[in-house]
Design a protein around this motif. Sequence first.
Motif, PDB file in Angstrom:
ATOM      1  N   CYS A 155       0.825  -1.209   0.000  1.00  0.00           N
ATOM      2  CA  CYS A 155       0.000   0.000   0.000  1.00  0.00           C
ATOM      3  C   CYS A 155       0.864   1.265   0.000  1.00  0.00           C
ATOM      4  O   CYS A 155       0.387   2.360   0.345  1.00  0.00           O
ATOM      5  CB  CYS A 155      -0.931   0.005   1.214  1.00  0.00           C
ATOM      6  N   ASN A 156       2.140   1.098  -0.350  1.00  0.00           N
ATOM      7  CA  ASN A 156       3.095   2.206  -0.475  1.00  0.00           C
ATOM      8  C   ASN A 156       3.481   2.840   0.858  1.00  0.00           C
ATOM      9  O   ASN A 156       4.068   3.928   0.880  1.00  0.00           O
ATOM     10  CB  ASN A 156       2.564   3.295  -1.415  1.00  0.00           C
ATOM     11  N   GLY A 157       3.140   2.194   1.961  1.00  0.00           N
ATOM     12  CA  GLY A 157       3.658   2.644   3.242  1.00  0.00           C
ATOM     13  C   GLY A 157       5.103   2.180   3.400  1.00  0.00           C
ATOM     14  O   GLY A 157       5.534   1.217   2.759  1.00  0.00           O
ATOM     15  N   ARG A 190       8.832   0.968  12.463  1.00  0.00           N
ATOM     16  CA  ARG A 190       7.709   1.906  12.460  1.00  0.00           C
ATOM     17  C   ARG A 190       7.161   2.080  11.045  1.00  0.00           C
ATOM     18  O   ARG A 190       7.850   1.793  10.060  1.00  0.00           O
ATOM     19  CB  ARG A 190       8.134   3.275  13.014  1.00  0.00           C
ATOM     20  N   VAL A 191       5.911   2.581  10.979  1.00  0.00           N
ATOM     21  CA  VAL A 191       5.246   2.814   9.703  1.00  0.00           C
ATOM     22  C   VAL A 191       5.272   4.303   9.379  1.00  0.00           C
ATOM     23  O   VAL A 191       4.909   5.137  10.215  1.00  0.00           O
ATOM     24  CB  VAL A 191       3.788   2.317   9.729  1.00  0.00           C
ATOM     25  N   TRP A 192       5.675   4.607   8.135  1.00  0.00           N
ATOM     26  CA  TRP A 192       5.812   5.989   7.680  1.00  0.00           C
ATOM     27  C   TRP A 192       5.042   6.182   6.381  1.00  0.00           C
ATOM     28  O   TRP A 192       4.832   5.236   5.623  1.00  0.00           O
ATOM     29  CB  TRP A 192       7.281   6.333   7.465  1.00  0.00           C
ATOM     30  N   GLY A 238       5.376   7.582  11.960  1.00  0.00           N
ATOM     31  CA  GLY A 238       6.227   6.636  12.685  1.00  0.00           C
ATOM     32  C   GLY A 238       5.454   5.762  13.652  1.00  0.00           C
ATOM     33  O   GLY A 238       5.816   5.634  14.821  1.00  0.00           O
ATOM     34  N   LEU A 239       4.384   5.122  13.166  1.00  0.00           N
ATOM     35  CA  LEU A 239       3.521   4.307  14.013  1.00  0.00           C
ATOM     36  C   LEU A 239       4.192   2.972  14.335  1.00  0.00           C
ATOM     37  O   LEU A 239       4.694   2.284  13.449  1.00  0.00           O
ATOM     38  CB  LEU A 239       2.182   4.067  13.313  1.00  0.00           C
ATOM     39  N   ALA A 240       4.180   2.597  15.612  1.00  0.00           N
ATOM     40  CA  ALA A 240       4.905   1.405  16.060  1.00  0.00           C
ATOM     41  C   ALA A 240       4.039   0.150  16.087  1.00  0.00           C
ATOM     42  O   ALA A 240       4.464  -0.879  16.597  1.00  0.00           O
ATOM     43  CB  ALA A 240       5.504   1.639  17.441  1.00  0.00           C
ATOM     44  N   MET A 241       2.806   0.218  15.560  1.00  0.00           N
ATOM     45  CA  MET A 241       1.970  -0.977  15.424  1.00  0.00           C
ATOM     46  C   MET A 241       1.371  -0.983  14.022  1.00  0.00           C
ATOM     47  O   MET A 241       1.355   0.053  13.347  1.00  0.00           O
ATOM     48  CB  MET A 241       0.876  -1.051  16.498  1.00  0.00           C
ATOM     49  N   SER A 242       0.884  -2.133  13.593  1.00  0.00           N
ATOM     50  CA  SER A 242       0.425  -2.271  12.213  1.00  0.00           C
ATOM     51  C   SER A 242      -1.091  -2.334  12.084  1.00  0.00           C
ATOM     52  O   SER A 242      -1.612  -2.359  10.972  1.00  0.00           O
ATOM     53  CB  SER A 242       1.043  -3.518  11.574  1.00  0.00           C
ATOM     54  N   HIS A 292      -2.434   3.298   3.566  1.00  0.00           N
ATOM     55  CA  HIS A 292      -1.053   2.825   3.418  1.00  0.00           C
ATOM     56  C   HIS A 292      -0.776   1.599   4.289  1.00  0.00           C
ATOM     57  O   HIS A 292       0.343   1.412   4.749  1.00  0.00           O
ATOM     58  CB  HIS A 292      -0.074   3.949   3.726  1.00  0.00           C
ATOM     59  N   GLY A 293      -1.798   0.784   4.488  1.00  0.00           N
ATOM     60  CA  GLY A 293      -1.579  -0.522   5.099  1.00  0.00           C
ATOM     61  C   GLY A 293      -1.988  -0.690   6.538  1.00  0.00           C
ATOM     62  O   GLY A 293      -2.041  -1.823   7.031  1.00  0.00           O
ATOM     63  N   ILE A 294      -2.265   0.405   7.250  1.00  0.00           N
ATOM     64  CA  ILE A 294      -2.763   0.270   8.624  1.00  0.00           C
ATOM     65  C   ILE A 294      -4.244  -0.060   8.566  1.00  0.00           C
ATOM     66  O   ILE A 294      -5.018   0.629   7.904  1.00  0.00           O
ATOM     67  CB  ILE A 294      -2.536   1.571   9.428  1.00  0.00           C
ATOM     68  N   ILE A 295      -4.658  -1.125   9.246  1.00  0.00           N
ATOM     69  CA  ILE A 295      -6.040  -1.582   9.163  1.00  0.00           C
ATOM     70  C   ILE A 295      -6.667  -1.678  10.558  1.00  0.00           C
ATOM     71  O   ILE A 295      -5.963  -1.779  11.559  1.00  0.00           O
ATOM     72  CB  ILE A 295      -6.141  -2.949   8.456  1.00  0.00           C
TER      73      ILE A 295
END
Length: 337
Positions: free
Chosen positions: A215-217, A230-232, A240-244, A255-258
């Motif tokens: 998802c281009n994250g 982390r997720v950017w 900079g999210l530390a969970m998915s 971008h992939g966080i569900i």
Amino acid sequence: MGICASVSSSEIHDDSYGDENSVYHRKVSTCKNGSQIGSTHSHAGSKGLNQDSAILYQGYGIEDGAFVGVFDGHGKNGHIVSKLVRNRLPSLLLNQRNAIAKITSSPTNNAQNDRKTETYDKSEPNKNFFKWKEACLSAFRAMDKEIKILDSLDCSCSGTTAVVAVQQGEDLVIANLGDSRAVLGTKTEEGMVAIQLTTDFKPGVPSEAERIRKCNGRVLALKEEPHIQRVWLPHDDSPGLAMSRAFGDFVLKYHGIIAIPDISYHRLSPNDQFLVLASDGVWDVLRNEDVVAIVSAAHSEEAAAKSVVDATIAAWKHRFPNSKRDDCTVICLFLNA
């Protein structure tokens, strides 16, 4: 099995933090005969507001039912989101479950639903699990939508994880969104053992990272904390999210966080003694086996959750003396009270 009679929800969860950096007040559910069946305890870390919330709801759905949940907020408004989900999700889930029960009991749908349940039961241990699973998926989806449409609350970079368990007699359904964890304490001939019932959904989990990157994250760690993936955003060094997986965090939802929980089932046996739900601040420093041993050694059900939190704080000071401690929240649900 000795499950307690129901108590009112107001007796088992509240907003009584004192000031927002203080210890969350412990709540204990009791049977009519006075025996305790669960306790919760939370302590603010050293980062500021305590963004964790928790609920222990006895008499949920049926007399020997229970709903327990831990919600770990993050971002500017994470403490608000975690409380909102704690207060709203139990009723959303029960409403969805009741709606599914009405549909499946309709005479025009009986034959179709019987075939559907029969097919599903070949791989699942209980007929009701499918209905609870469908209810969980619907309730979590509705919860995320409710957060999104709140005009007064910016959740573009704020949200909360959620790990919840629904006990209906001997049936235990677990729904997990994020990196909090559920662990079962079970008695064996060798002693108490810990059974992890959930997966910690962090960006470093290969399947989670694959979805985010599709998802281009971006998934990567900072140089100063190479152990934390982390997720950017695709072209921005934030958030900079530390969970998915999480409620909220809408800037990353494309971008992939569900907000789709992982749902599992466990058939309780007389050997299953207690269930522990805790935020990741606990699991960062304590092993599953450590937590089960602490709960087993607690002098009372009321003291169990606080004993785990106290051990967590001590472990943080020992292992990471120069780091800011995370919020720590624990629920202990005793299954043979």
